[in-house]
Design a protein around this motif. Sequence first.
Motif, PDB file in Angstrom:
ATOM      1  N   GLU A  12       0.842  -1.203   0.000  1.00  0.00           N
ATOM      2  CA  GLU A  12       0.000   0.000   0.000  1.00  0.00           C
ATOM      3  C   GLU A  12       0.873   1.247   0.000  1.00  0.00           C
ATOM      4  N   GLU A  13       1.932   1.237   0.808  1.00  0.00           N
ATOM      5  CA  GLU A  13       2.830   2.391   0.863  1.00  0.00           C
ATOM      6  C   GLU A  13       3.555   2.595  -0.465  1.00  0.00           C
ATOM      7  N   LEU A  14       3.936   1.483  -1.107  1.00  0.00           N
ATOM      8  CA  LEU A  14       4.626   1.585  -2.391  1.00  0.00           C
ATOM      9  C   LEU A  14       3.685   1.943  -3.531  1.00  0.00           C
ATOM     10  N   GLY A  15       2.391   1.824  -3.301  1.00  0.00           N
ATOM     11  CA  GLY A  15       1.420   2.173  -4.338  1.00  0.00           C
ATOM     12  C   GLY A  15       1.311   1.129  -5.427  1.00  0.00           C
ATOM     13  N   LEU A  16       1.361  -0.162  -5.035  1.00  0.00           N
ATOM     14  CA  LEU A  16       1.260  -1.234  -6.015  1.00  0.00           C
ATOM     15  C   LEU A  16      -0.090  -1.200  -6.730  1.00  0.00           C
ATOM     16  N   VAL A  17      -0.028  -1.281  -8.043  1.00  0.00           N
ATOM     17  CA  VAL A  17      -1.213  -1.428  -8.887  1.00  0.00           C
ATOM     18  C   VAL A  17      -0.911  -2.551  -9.875  1.00  0.00           C
ATOM     19  N   ALA A  18      -1.803  -3.534  -9.935  1.00  0.00           N
ATOM     20  CA  ALA A  18      -1.575  -4.669 -10.838  1.00  0.00           C
ATOM     21  C   ALA A  18      -2.860  -5.049 -11.550  1.00  0.00           C
ATOM     22  N   GLY A  19      -2.696  -5.616 -12.715  1.00  0.00           N
ATOM     23  CA  GLY A  19      -3.816  -6.144 -13.491  1.00  0.00           C
ATOM     24  C   GLY A  19      -3.378  -7.391 -14.223  1.00  0.00           C
ATOM     25  N   ARG A 200      -4.078  -5.131  -5.601  1.00  0.00           N
ATOM     26  CA  ARG A 200      -3.189  -4.365  -4.731  1.00  0.00           C
ATOM     27  C   ARG A 200      -2.184  -5.216  -3.973  1.00  0.00           C
ATOM     28  N   SER A 201      -2.109  -6.513  -4.259  1.00  0.00           N
ATOM     29  CA  SER A 201      -1.146  -7.372  -3.565  1.00  0.00           C
ATOM     30  C   SER A 201      -0.817  -8.575  -4.431  1.00  0.00           C
ATOM     31  N   PRO A 202       0.333  -9.211  -4.210  1.00  0.00           N
ATOM     32  CA  PRO A 202       0.650 -10.434  -4.952  1.00  0.00           C
ATOM     33  C   PRO A 202      -0.385 -11.528  -4.722  1.00  0.00           C
ATOM     34  N   GLU A 203      -0.846 -11.660  -3.464  1.00  0.00           N
ATOM     35  CA  GLU A 203      -1.855 -12.673  -3.160  1.00  0.00           C
ATOM     36  C   GLU A 203      -3.164 -12.375  -3.884  1.00  0.00           C
ATOM     37  N   GLY A 204      -3.498 -11.070  -3.988  1.00  0.00           N
ATOM     38  CA  GLY A 204      -4.713 -10.688  -4.697  1.00  0.00           C
ATOM     39  C   GLY A 204      -4.632 -11.027  -6.175  1.00  0.00           C
ATOM     40  N   ALA A 205      -3.437 -10.886  -6.765  1.00  0.00           N
ATOM     41  CA  ALA A 205      -3.260 -11.234  -8.177  1.00  0.00           C
ATOM     42  C   ALA A 205      -3.464 -12.728  -8.388  1.00  0.00           C
ATOM     43  N   ARG A 206      -2.908 -13.514  -7.475  1.00  0.00           N
ATOM     44  CA  ARG A 206      -3.062 -14.970  -7.586  1.00  0.00           C
ATOM     45  C   ARG A 206      -4.532 -15.363  -7.436  1.00  0.00           C
ATOM     46  N   GLU A 207      -5.220 -14.780  -6.464  1.00  0.00           N
ATOM     47  CA  GLU A 207      -6.621 -15.146  -6.234  1.00  0.00           C
ATOM     48  C   GLU A 207      -7.488 -14.762  -7.422  1.00  0.00           C
ATOM     49  N   ALA A 208      -7.257 -13.580  -7.989  1.00  0.00           N
ATOM     50  CA  ALA A 208      -8.051 -13.152  -9.144  1.00  0.00           C
ATOM     51  C   ALA A 208      -7.829 -14.088 -10.328  1.00  0.00           C
ATOM     52  N   ALA A 209      -6.581 -14.495 -10.556  1.00  0.00           N
ATOM     53  CA  ALA A 209      -6.289 -15.417 -11.654  1.00  0.00           C
ATOM     54  C   ALA A 209      -6.946 -16.768 -11.421  1.00  0.00           C
ATOM     55  N   ALA A 210      -6.928 -17.234 -10.164  1.00  0.00           N
ATOM     56  CA  ALA A 210      -7.552 -18.517  -9.840  1.00  0.00           C
ATOM     57  C   ALA A 210      -9.060 -18.455 -10.074  1.00  0.00           C
ATOM     58  N   ARG A 211      -9.663 -17.353  -9.709  1.00  0.00           N
ATOM     59  CA  ARG A 211     -11.102 -17.190  -9.891  1.00  0.00           C
ATOM     60  C   ARG A 211     -11.463 -17.198 -11.380  1.00  0.00           C
ATOM     61  N   ILE A 212     -10.718 -16.464 -12.169  1.00  0.00           N
ATOM     62  CA  ILE A 212     -10.991 -16.432 -13.610  1.00  0.00           C
ATOM     63  C   ILE A 212     -10.775 -17.806 -14.214  1.00  0.00           C
ATOM     64  N   GLY A 213      -9.713 -18.500 -13.773  1.00  0.00           N
ATOM     65  CA  GLY A 213      -9.454 -19.844 -14.281  1.00  0.00           C
ATOM     66  C   GLY A 213     -10.593 -20.796 -13.986  1.00  0.00           C
ATOM     67  N   MET A 214     -11.158 -20.702 -12.771  1.00  0.00           N
ATOM     68  CA  MET A 214     -12.282 -21.554 -12.409  1.00  0.00           C
ATOM     69  C   MET A 214     -13.496 -21.257 -13.284  1.00  0.00           C
TER      70      MET A 214
END
Length: 627
Positions: A12-19, A200-214
């Motif tokens: 959050e402090e670093l301002g991570l944005v991922a898609g 906003r996090s590496p874990e969030g990126a993994r979860e979003a990808a897993a959800r789309i994959g499902m």
Amino acid sequence: MSTDATPEYDYEELGLVAGLEIHQQLDTATKLFCDSPTVERDPEESERSIARRLHPTKSELGELDDAAVEESRVDREFTYLAYDTTCLVEEDDEPPRRVDDEALAVALQIADLLDISVVDQAHVMRKLVIDGSNTSGFQRSILLGQAGEIETSEGTVSVADLMLEEESAKRVEETDDGVVYSLDRLGVPLVEIGTGPDIRSPEGAREAAARIGMLLRSTGAVKRGLGTIRQDVNVSIADGARVEVKGVQDLQGIEDIVRGEVGRQAELLDVREELRERDARVGDVSDVTDTFADTESGVIRGALDAGGKVTAVPLFGFDGLVGREIQPDRRLGTELSDHAKRHGAGGIFHTDELPAYGVTDEEVDALRDAVGAGEGDAVAIVAADPETADLAIEAAAERAETAIEGVPEETRGANDDGTTRYLRPLPGAARMYPETDVPPVEPDPSDVERPELLDEKAERYTEQFGLDAGLAEQVAFGQRFPLFETAVDRGVDPTFAASTLESTTTEIRREGAPVGNLTDDHFLALFDLVEDGDLAKEGVPEVLTTLAERPELSAAEAVEEAGLSGVSEEEVREAVVEVVERNADQIEAEGMGAFSGLMGEAMGALRGKADGEVVSDVLREEIGKRS
């Protein structure tokens, strides 16, 4: 890359944005713009090959895409392997045909699952691609919808767009002249799903990808296996830049890549600050071949003996920073080297790592003098043929310039260890223009039914068929759930069907059986044999192994081949009586307590030819006579 080796950041402090960009092949009968089947072929089966050289073309507005221009600077010939299952469309010798109806229907199901707003009219576009992965020099792509969303534990992630595209050709090998591609994959229908920058996090990126994959697998119409789904990750931090990382193969890789890219950008920003404090700048490129006229460095000597030269660029204020690690085992110098390699050089040497590689202290001092580098400065050199040396050192110099500015926007490739490497600049809008050979389509979402989600399917299998939760989840999330439902509809016992499709295939695969050769017809015929009493359940693993190794056989032929044709009850009794007589003393001493041990011996004697329940009944009867 192990997450243990990666420092934890306050994202959050670093301002991570991922898609994310998810690319998933569809399991359709034919390709997107022709009737060729979507089957994978062995390159050795190719019947012919064609060769091409590709060049960038201007957009409708007369613009050239930066990524395509850089790609075109690499002089390569592309060879394409064609098969009896590929056609002239793949070879770019025939115009594409209409959009495949099956692919469009599957894509609309995916749109429904992603809550996508589907367009009224979809137009085919050409996306400029000159890395050789398409014979035409472009990829055909269709925007089907926008403005969807998925839910994750970290909140809603928007889905910016859903594209229906043709898959690229499969890279087979690199040669001295260029790259060899296989046309079996080119044109396979593919959906590309792009999320918004909401992660906003590496874990969030993994979860979003897993959800789309499902959601994708819930259609039952996507290809499975290595290479059939690819994830690209867009990552940036505050004061950094958007970087697209291509080719992340698995979910853990997504998490590692996001962590690693955050670390790389943070390190590059630190390097930028130090370079600015030093008032760093990049000097002019020069020819320093004379400095190494008598060198004993193998790399440099080899280049000079082949008629090459050595080029150099002074990096004023860069001393100690070119060798600074910005990712595990990757340094700023590695970044410069990646750019040089894009133009055919083997890499660069720089003074943060010299003397080394046969380069002496005296040669380093002479190099510094030749380019006017003093204390606090660094020098990078390239040794190669004259044209390559000039292009490569210019590319390294340009990358050094951007280090002073900060983090460059670019496309990078994912490495197996979780680090990344430079590929090319980010593509721009100039790479897209209309396809005039294919008429637009008017997709109608009401033509398709919304698929049942896999987690919902697993719950239903437990409730409807009495499967335990673990087996139900295995089947629902496995590749063969449509086959399971077909088998159950035909009267096959659900637990037997599920355990065969999941547990038994896993067991024989671990023992080396090529289970990828097993077809739906193999399984259904096998189930029929068991239901008709022509094969005992205990013989199923051996018959499946035979079918996997010799898929040209029918299930009945595999039973014969395995020597597992059914036996009569009289033959079962004969085998059981022999076991009982051999173990008469044990039966006299233990009575029915000997049953378990003798059951295994009896089944072994019958080698899976008889149903276990029949053997059990006969064995109990024979033990009872003697106890």
